[in-house]
Structure formats: C-alpha cells, structure tokens
Design a protein around this motif. Structure first.
Motif, PDB file in Angstrom:
ATOM      1  N   GLY A  49       0.701  -1.096   0.150  1.00 43.78           N
ATOM      2  CA  GLY A  49      -0.040   0.011   0.206  1.00 43.78           C
ATOM      3  C   GLY A  49       0.802   1.220  -0.033  1.00 43.78           C
ATOM      4  O   GLY A  49       1.832   1.319  -0.839  1.00 43.78           O
ATOM      5  N   ASP A  50       0.549   2.099   1.013  1.00 38.59           N
ATOM      6  CA  ASP A  50       1.558   3.470   1.106  1.00 38.59           C
ATOM      7  C   ASP A  50       2.492   3.211   1.986  1.00 38.59           C
ATOM      8  O   ASP A  50       2.998   4.334   2.150  1.00 38.59           O
ATOM      9  CB  ASP A  50       0.437   4.440   1.313  1.00 38.59           C
ATOM     10  CG  ASP A  50      -0.184   4.420   2.660  1.00 38.59           C
ATOM     11  OD1 ASP A  50       0.033   3.460   3.350  1.00 38.59           O
ATOM     12  OD2 ASP A  50      -0.875   5.254   3.081  1.00 38.59           O
ATOM     13  N   ASP A  51       3.048   2.125   2.248  1.00 37.00           N
ATOM     14  CA  ASP A  51       4.249   2.028   3.234  1.00 37.00           C
ATOM     15  C   ASP A  51       5.308   1.573   2.463  1.00 37.00           C
ATOM     16  O   ASP A  51       5.434   0.613   1.794  1.00 37.00           O
ATOM     17  CB  ASP A  51       3.702   1.084   4.350  1.00 37.00           C
ATOM     18  CG  ASP A  51       2.574   1.593   5.488  1.00 37.00           C
ATOM     19  OD1 ASP A  51       3.047   2.099   6.312  1.00 37.00           O
ATOM     20  OD2 ASP A  51       1.550   1.256   5.120  1.00 37.00           O
ATOM     21  N   LEU A  52       6.375   2.223   2.814  1.00 38.37           N
ATOM     22  CA  LEU A  52       7.623   2.009   2.129  1.00 38.37           C
ATOM     23  C   LEU A  52       8.388   0.682   3.258  1.00 38.37           C
ATOM     24  O   LEU A  52       8.475   1.232   4.575  1.00 38.37           O
ATOM     25  CB  LEU A  52       8.559   3.272   2.131  1.00 38.37           C
ATOM     26  CG  LEU A  52      10.036   3.202   1.843  1.00 38.37           C
ATOM     27  CD1 LEU A  52      10.336   2.476   0.327  1.00 38.37           C
ATOM     28  CD2 LEU A  52      10.397   4.515   1.539  1.00 38.37           C
ATOM     29  N   ALA A 128       1.915  -5.353   6.111  1.00 39.80           N
ATOM     30  CA  ALA A 128       0.530  -5.298   6.248  1.00 39.80           C
ATOM     31  C   ALA A 128      -0.023  -3.353   5.784  1.00 39.80           C
ATOM     32  O   ALA A 128       1.050  -2.693   6.301  1.00 39.80           O
ATOM     33  CB  ALA A 128      -0.145  -5.532   7.290  1.00 39.80           C
ATOM     34  N   ASP A 129      -0.941  -3.456   5.327  1.00 39.41           N
ATOM     35  CA  ASP A 129      -1.416  -1.799   5.311  1.00 39.41           C
ATOM     36  C   ASP A 129      -2.797  -1.869   5.760  1.00 39.41           C
ATOM     37  O   ASP A 129      -3.565  -2.700   5.437  1.00 39.41           O
ATOM     38  CB  ASP A 129      -1.272  -1.305   3.874  1.00 39.41           C
ATOM     39  CG  ASP A 129      -1.535   0.048   3.877  1.00 39.41           C
ATOM     40  OD1 ASP A 129      -1.106   0.802   4.770  1.00 39.41           O
ATOM     41  OD2 ASP A 129      -1.679   0.676   2.613  1.00 39.41           O
ATOM     42  N   LYS A 130      -3.160  -0.572   6.327  1.00 43.23           N
ATOM     43  CA  LYS A 130      -4.487  -0.189   6.951  1.00 43.23           C
ATOM     44  C   LYS A 130      -5.017  -1.118   8.031  1.00 43.23           C
ATOM     45  O   LYS A 130      -6.184  -1.464   8.067  1.00 43.23           O
ATOM     46  CB  LYS A 130      -5.712  -0.430   5.738  1.00 43.23           C
ATOM     47  CG  LYS A 130      -5.302   0.466   4.657  1.00 43.23           C
ATOM     48  CD  LYS A 130      -5.337   2.079   4.803  1.00 43.23           C
ATOM     49  CE  LYS A 130      -5.061   2.868   3.349  1.00 43.23           C
ATOM     50  NZ  LYS A 130      -3.444   3.055   3.508  1.00 43.23           N
ATOM     51  N   ASP A 230      -0.987   1.468  12.429  1.00 43.28           N
ATOM     52  CA  ASP A 230       0.490   1.372  12.282  1.00 43.28           C
ATOM     53  C   ASP A 230       0.918   0.590  10.981  1.00 43.28           C
ATOM     54  O   ASP A 230       2.051   0.627  10.871  1.00 43.28           O
ATOM     55  CB  ASP A 230       0.712   0.965  13.762  1.00 43.28           C
ATOM     56  CG  ASP A 230       0.145   1.422  14.777  1.00 43.28           C
ATOM     57  OD1 ASP A 230       0.785   2.405  15.302  1.00 43.28           O
ATOM     58  OD2 ASP A 230      -1.054   1.116  15.261  1.00 43.28           O
ATOM     59  N   ASP A 231       0.157  -0.102  10.432  1.00 40.52           N
ATOM     60  CA  ASP A 231       0.479  -0.839   9.251  1.00 40.52           C
ATOM     61  C   ASP A 231       1.782  -1.738   9.718  1.00 40.52           C
ATOM     62  O   ASP A 231       2.825  -1.220   9.074  1.00 40.52           O
ATOM     63  CB  ASP A 231       0.920   0.122   7.958  1.00 40.52           C
ATOM     64  CG  ASP A 231      -0.451   0.719   7.706  1.00 40.52           C
ATOM     65  OD1 ASP A 231      -1.591   0.254   8.094  1.00 40.52           O
ATOM     66  OD2 ASP A 231      -0.391   1.910   7.337  1.00 40.52           O
ATOM     67  N   PRO A 232       1.493  -2.951  10.267  1.00 44.34           N
ATOM     68  CA  PRO A 232       2.753  -3.590  11.034  1.00 44.34           C
ATOM     69  C   PRO A 232       3.426  -4.471   9.945  1.00 44.34           C
ATOM     70  O   PRO A 232       3.065  -4.854   9.159  1.00 44.34           O
ATOM     71  CB  PRO A 232       2.158  -4.238  12.181  1.00 44.34           C
ATOM     72  CG  PRO A 232       0.612  -4.465  11.486  1.00 44.34           C
ATOM     73  CD  PRO A 232       0.375  -3.448  10.830  1.00 44.34           C
TER      74      PRO A 232
HETATM   75 MG    MG Z   1      -0.144   2.751   5.380  1.00 41.04          MG
END
Ligand code: MG
Ligand code: F6R
Ligand code: MG
Length: 368
Positions: A49-52, A128-130, A230-232
């Motif tokens: 998703g939007d996590d690098l 994970a995202d969201k 936190d999108d762990p």
């Molecule tokens: Mg995210």
C-alpha cells in the motif's frame, strides 16, 4: 560466520494516490540510499500500500544506531522527494504539511531478528497496510499453537514441545511470556483482545531459539492522541524445527477481521494478496497483507523475494474477503463495522457531545 541480523523498518512517507499505494520513484530513491550505505550485507526495498519497507541484513545487531539512522535518513530523503511530487500525506512522519487525521502520522515500525545462520534459512516477512499490530495475534496463534493449522505441532518431534509467546500490553508497558500449549486458555484471554495485547516475539520452547518477531508500535500511544493505523510488519522463520512455509502461510487462509480500513476506524477482512495487488482502494481497503519469502544466503544475501500469496490457492480467501467486505460495509456507521469508540483513529464524539451539551437530560427514576 557471526550472527546475522535481519531488520525490517517501515514508514508511510507519502501515498500515491491518496493512501492507496506508493510511487515507484520513491522506491528507487530508497534503494539509492541503502546502496550507498556500505555497511549492509544486503537489502531489499518493498512497499505494501502506501508503506515503504526497508528490509536489511547486517551484523550490527538489533536496535543498532547506525542501522536505524540509515533508515531514518532514507525516510527523510524519500519524504523530501514525496513533497516535491506532492504525494499525499508526504512527510507525515516528519514535518506534516498535509492533514491526515493525525499530528505525527505513521512513525517508523520496526521488527528485527538476530540469529545464527542455519544450513538453509527460509524466512517470511509479512507486511500489512490499513491495520494495527494486533492483526498478527490471530495468525501467530494459528501458526505456533493450533494443531488444526500446524500439523508439525503434532507430528514433528522438533516442534512438538511447542512455543513461548511474549505478549505486550502497550498501555501499561508490560510484557508477559506464555507457554503454549499448556497456557493457551490463559493466553487467549489476552491476545483475543487484539487492540490491547500484542504478540511481540515467539521462541521455540525446546532451546529458546527465536521463531518470530513483530513490530508493535502503537502510534496513538507515541503521539498521545489518535493517529494513523500502524501498518505493522512480522518476520517468521520456517522449516527444520519451525513450522513449514506452508504451515506459516496457512495462518492467513481465513480472511479474519482486523481493525483499520477506512480512517483507521473500521473492522474489515484481512486480505492476503500478491505484491502487485497490495493497493487498498475500496473504502481505502480492505486491509492488505503481503508475504515476501527469502532464503538467507551466504554472507547474509537476501535470496528473494518470492511473492508467497501470488498463488491460486489463496484466490478463495480473497473472494471470501470480498464477500465479507460487502457484508461489513452494509453496516455503514454501525458497530461492529465501525470500531468501538475507544479504538477509532478519528472521532467527532467530543465535539458533537459538546455541541449537544444541555440537551442530555438526567433520567428520572420512576417508582412503579
Ligand atoms: Mg499505510
Ligand atoms: C487509514 C488511512 C485512510 C485515511 C483516509 C482519510 O489508515 O490511511 O483511510 O484515514 O483516506 O485520510 P485524510 O484524513 O488524510 O483525508
Ligand atoms: Mg498514508
């Protein structure tokens, strides 16, 4: 060779488009940063998703300043680029210039594992995202404590003794270690409350060898108010004395409900997807999880990633997740789709309550 450390450090430094995905130029910039560091054994830059996601092997140990600074500097550099591109929520970790329902936004999440290399070391990194870190409680229990999931717990002598679970209460800043299978009923009292108790580490009981580590940052607690989910991330070791790769993945075959989704304030099914499909779009979701498989090669080389959920055997899970998404969405603003008041990332409750002050009348008890 001395011990190897696998560090996974992640942050949302800006979304493309909205909070749905990441821009390829940001990933390329992160790669440039890690390449020139010089002290990593190997690295792999990914996104969910939007996590690098920065995946690094090195010999500096866990919580090492040099490694953490490298990750931080990389996030800052990428944020500057994200700001130039006006990506959404760019720099929400550092200096926010786009409102995202939070002050600080998503601070970096960290999962690190130091271990002696085995002859062959398969590792799976879940991203994970969201959703929030309590999302790992369910599959970790399935993988390391449920014989209906992991056949090896019953028929493989090397894991038949079971595993130890370290559970964190981020509110009280306390941890407790449970021994499975003897204490599973006690443990489930806690880890069933996934927004309050988080499974942080798991060891093989017979020799205390580390088996899994998750990121447990709860940003709401760091920032002192409602912030993004936190999108762990989660690292799991597999095979020869650990659950097999297929037993690890089986923990995600049922799209159980997690907290997060739209505005970090809704329950929704956790959908395992390929790397390519990790772009939460419908109602900013449903929450996604990807699984990157690696063999740790000579000199800490990251041989991979293999896209572990890119398999038709997970199609039905995804279809079921879509059906569950429909079912949950039809609840609209009602619980249990919407999270209980205390767990929501956004809330208008204090303002609305204030506006209506004086209109709430004390109940008059009538004698019958
Ligand atoms: Mg995210
Ligand atoms: C959830 C998430 C998104 C945003 C939503 C509103 O973790 O990131 O669902 O909460 O898109 O975002 P803002 O407040 O930035 O308009
Ligand atoms: Mg975002």
């Amino acid at each position: 060779m001395a011990k190897i450390t696998l560090s996974v450090i992640k942050a949302d430094i800006g979304g493309y488009v909205g909070h749905s995905s990441s821009h390829p130029d940001i990933l390329a910039r992160a790669e440039e940063n890690l390449k020139k560091a010089g002290f990593l054994l190997d690295f792999c830059v990914m996104r969910c998703g939007d996590d690098l996601e920065l995946i690094m092997t090195h010999q500096q140990g866990e919580d090492n300043e040099k490694i953490h600074k490298l990750a931080w500097d990389t996030f800052i550099d990428c944020t500057n680029l994200a700001k130039k591109m006006r990506l959404y929520g760019a720099g929400q970790d550092i200096l926010s210039d786009s409102f995202s329902g939070n002050v600080k936004g998503m601070g970096p999440g960290v999962a690190e594992i130091e271990f002696e290399q085995r002859k062959s070391d398969p590792v799976i990194i879940f991203m994970a995202d969201k959703t929030s870190p309590g999302a790992w409680n369910f599959p970790l229990y399935k993988i390391f404590a449920d014989p209906f999931n992991t056949a090896g717990l019953v028929i493989d002598p090397s894991i038949h003794d079971g595993f130890k679970f370290e559970v964190l209460d981020p509110y009280k800043e306390e941890t407790i270690i449970f021994s499975a299978p003897e204490e599973i009923y006690d443990m489930l009292v806690f880890i069933g409350a996934r927004e309050h108790y988080i499974t942080r580490r798991i060891w093989r009981k017979s020799d205390n060898e580390i088996a899994a580590v998750s990121s447990t940052q709860k940003l709401a607690l760091i920032a002192g108010k409602y912030v993004g989910k936190d999108d762990p991330v989660l690292i799991v070791r597999a095979q020869s004395g650990f659950p097999a790769v297929g037993e690890v993945l089986e923990g995600f075959a049922f799209p159980y409900l997690v907290a997060g989704w739209m505005r970090g304030s809704h329950n929704g099914p956790f959908m395992p997807t390929s790397f390519k499909e990790a772009n939460p779009t419908r109602f900013d979701g449903p929450p996604r999880v990807i699984a990157a498989g690696f063999q740790i090669g000579d000199e800490g080389k990251l041989v991979g990633p293999r896209d572990m959920f890119d398999d038709p055997s997970f199609d039905r899970t995804r279809r079921m997740a879509d059906e569950m998404a429909d079912y949950m969405r039809r609840h609209g603003p009602f619980e249990p789709h919407r999270l209980p008041l205390a767990d929501m990332e956004y809330t208008t409750l204090p303002d609305v309550r204030k506006k209506l002050e004086g209109r709430f009348k004390k109940e008059v008890k009538r004698e019958v």
